[in-house]
Design a protein around this motif. Structure first.
Motif, short mmCIF file in Angstrom:
data_model
loop_
_atom_site.label_atom_id
_atom_site.label_comp_id
_atom_site.label_asym_id
_atom_site.label_seq_id
_atom_site.Cartn_x
_atom_site.Cartn_y
_atom_site.Cartn_z
N TYR A 1 49.57 37.63 55.00
CA TYR A 1 50.38 36.93 53.96
C TYR A 1 49.80 36.23 52.69
CZ TYR A 1 53.03 32.84 52.88
OH TYR A 1 54.01 31.98 52.11
N ASN A 2 48.74 35.54 53.23
CA ASN A 2 47.86 34.97 51.83
C ASN A 2 47.36 36.01 50.84
OD1 ASN A 2 48.10 32.20 52.83
ND2 ASN A 2 46.41 32.38 54.12
N ILE B 1 57.71 37.64 53.11
CA ILE B 1 57.92 37.51 51.56
C ILE B 1 59.10 38.23 51.36
CG2 ILE B 1 57.03 37.47 49.28
CD1 ILE B 1 54.37 37.40 50.64
N TYR C 1 54.53 35.87 59.35
CA TYR C 1 54.82 35.46 57.87
C TYR C 1 55.60 36.69 57.11
CZ TYR C 1 51.64 31.77 59.25
OH TYR C 1 51.17 30.66 59.74
N ILE D 1 52.82 34.98 43.54
CA ILE D 1 53.70 34.02 43.83
C ILE D 1 53.24 32.61 43.53
CG2 ILE D 1 55.14 33.04 45.78
CD1 ILE D 1 54.88 35.77 46.97
N HIS E 1 50.57 37.46 49.24
CA HIS E 1 51.01 36.27 48.31
C HIS E 1 50.31 36.23 47.06
CE1 HIS E 1 51.98 31.81 47.39
NE2 HIS E 1 53.00 32.00 48.32
N ARG E 2 49.10 36.33 47.07
CA ARG E 2 48.12 36.38 45.87
C ARG E 2 48.42 37.71 44.84
NH1 ARG E 2 44.07 39.03 44.49
NH2 ARG E 2 43.54 40.08 46.29
N VAL F 1 59.55 32.69 50.89
CA VAL F 1 58.54 32.94 51.65
C VAL F 1 58.96 32.23 53.27
CG1 VAL F 1 56.74 33.14 50.27
CG2 VAL F 1 57.27 30.96 51.18
N TYR G 1 61.08 34.43 44.57
CA TYR G 1 60.61 34.72 46.18
C TYR G 1 60.88 33.47 47.12
CZ TYR G 1 57.34 38.18 43.80
OH TYR G 1 56.90 39.11 43.21
#
Length: 144
Positions: free
Chosen positions: A126-127, A109, A107, A135, A130-131, A72, A70
């Motif tokens: 984004y968070n 990814i 943000y 990632i 991401h989770r 970011v 990935y």
């Protein structure tokens, strides 16, 4: 007259050397698998491009991180700043100052294998993404 000519030649020589050294200093940053952080061809704005020079995250990239799977990135698009739309006669200097003072950030990814781009996201979105993607938490958004 000779002094003035020498001074002009000295200044021109200094400018040429500065330009050459300035250009030699910059190198695109590899993000692996052919991806780079570089100044795009649309006006020298920091962007993320793939191996085909396709812009995946338009300017202006503020920070980025990556691993083997990935990429970011955080970004502040110039058009997110009202003064940078030049609707009321703003100068480029006013735009730059407003850009630097802005707190706006979005943000992204990028999944390298499939070149799948997620975003733009708010920090909360984004968070969560991401989770959900699992990632690596070690990937941090480093400022260039």
């Amino acid at each position: 007259m000779k002094y003035r000519l020498r001074k002009i030649l000295f200044l021109l020589f200094g400018a040429a050397v500065g330009t050459i050294l300035g250009c030699a200093e910059y190198q695109p940053t590899s993000l692996g698998n052919g991806y780079v952080v570089d100044f795009n061809i649309k006006g020298a704005k920091l962007s993320i491009l793939n191996s085909k020079n396709t812009i995946l995250v338009e300017s202006q990239v503020l920070g980025y991180g990556f691993d083997s799977r990935y990429i970011v990135a955080s970004q502040r698009p110039w058009d997110s700043i009202p003064e940078c739309k030049f609707l009321n006669g703003e100068s480029p200097d006013q735009c730059k100052l407003a850009f630097e003072k802005s707190n706006f950030c979005q943000y992204w990814i990028i999944e390298k294998k499939n070149e799948k781009v997620f975003g733009p996201y708010s920090l909360e979105q984004y968070n969560e993404q991401h989770r959900q993607l699992g990632i690596n938490a070690e990937i941090e958004l480093k400022t260039r």
